[in-house]
Write an enzyme that holds these catalytic residues in place. Structure first.
Site, PDB file in Angstrom:
ATOM      1  CG  HIS A 101      -0.420  -4.968  -9.704  1.00  0.00           C
ATOM      2  ND1 HIS A 101      -1.647  -4.432 -10.012  1.00  0.00           N
ATOM      3  CD2 HIS A 101       0.282  -3.959  -9.098  1.00  0.00           C
ATOM      4  CE1 HIS A 101      -1.705  -3.171  -9.605  1.00  0.00           C
ATOM      5  NE2 HIS A 101      -0.539  -2.859  -9.063  1.00  0.00           N
ATOM      6  CG  ASP A 122       0.380   0.245  -8.146  1.00  0.00           C
ATOM      7  OD1 ASP A 122      -0.736   0.132  -8.706  1.00  0.00           O
ATOM      8  OD2 ASP A 122       0.817  -0.600  -7.342  1.00  0.00           O
ATOM      9  CB  CYS A 176      -3.391  -2.915 -13.589  1.00  0.00           C
ATOM     10  SG  CYS A 176      -3.135  -4.702 -13.692  1.00  0.00           S
TER      11      CYS A 176
END
Length: 225
Positions: free
Chosen positions: A100, A115, A47
């Site tokens: 994250h 996201d 991510c």
């Protein structure tokens, strides 16, 4: 980035289920600084690099929007942060990530979250993302309270580096296949990802570390009086 499913994180049992979520108008997706998710290069479990690539895209194609964009690292001292509405989610409970990273764009008084790992719209209105994916820390045991390192996109592009060694297991094998392009590095280093994941501020890393209340206040649409 790694996750744990089915972990008991709630302070007390709750019967609250997911609420229905409507997609955003196509005009908003087109007006945003990045393409629809299907047109964005991204690799599962990377991510931090996916968000870096979004920042790179904005710099190349919508440079006037770059200062309105942010990389947001979500973690805490225990490296255990519950987030709901994730694609890995197997039940009503959250996915517990060690960290994250999301992309955030401010457009006037409103903010939007991008996201890749979420079931929510891409982009998602900030207030909706908070309600559906983050939820209140009061629901959680204290060791799972989330913190947010907010880094403006120009700084993130200039300062972030990762040699991806955090994605190797004890045998030197990839936990998840890495992106096909070379590792991201700076003139100073080939790896500083731990400084971004760390929530020890101001002694470590870049940007500002916020608790949930301050993060909400910074990016929520002001209420009309």
């Amino acid at each position: 980035m790694s996750s744990r499913l089915g972990e008991e994180v709630l302070a007390e049992p709750t019967a609250a289920g997911r609420s229905s979520v409507d997609g955003l108008p196509i005009e908003l997706v087109r007006r945003g600084p990045v393409p629809p998710a299907r047109d964005c290069p991204h690799v599962k479990y990377y991510c931090e690099e996916n968000v870096w690539k979004l920042c790179e895209h904005v710099k190349a194609n919508r440079p006037e929007e770059l200062t309105s964009c942010y990389a947001v690292f979500i973690s805490n001292r225990n490296r255990a942060v519950p987030i709901w509405q994730q694609k890995l989610q197997k039940s009503e409970g959250p996915v517990v990530w060690d960290y994250h990273v999301i992309f955030l764009w401010t457009n006037g008084p409103r903010s939007y979250v991008y996201d890749f790992d979420s079931c929510l719209p891409f982009p998602c209105q900030f207030e909706m993302y908070l309600k559906e994916a983050i939820r209140a820390d009061t629901l959680l045991q204290p060791e799972y309270h989330r913190q947010f390192r907010v880094v403006d996109a120009p700084t993130y592009l200039l300062k972030f580096a990762s040699n991806r060694k955090h994605m190797l297991d004890e045998n030197g094998q990839w936990r998840s296949k890495p992106p096909p392009y070379p590792c991201i590095r700076t003139e100073e280093t080939d790896d500083n990802i731990q400084d971004f994941i760390s929530m020890e501020e101001p002694t470590v890393g870049f940007g500002n570390v916020l608790n949930l209340e301050d993060f909400t206040h910074k990016f929520s649409q002001p209420l009309l009086s």
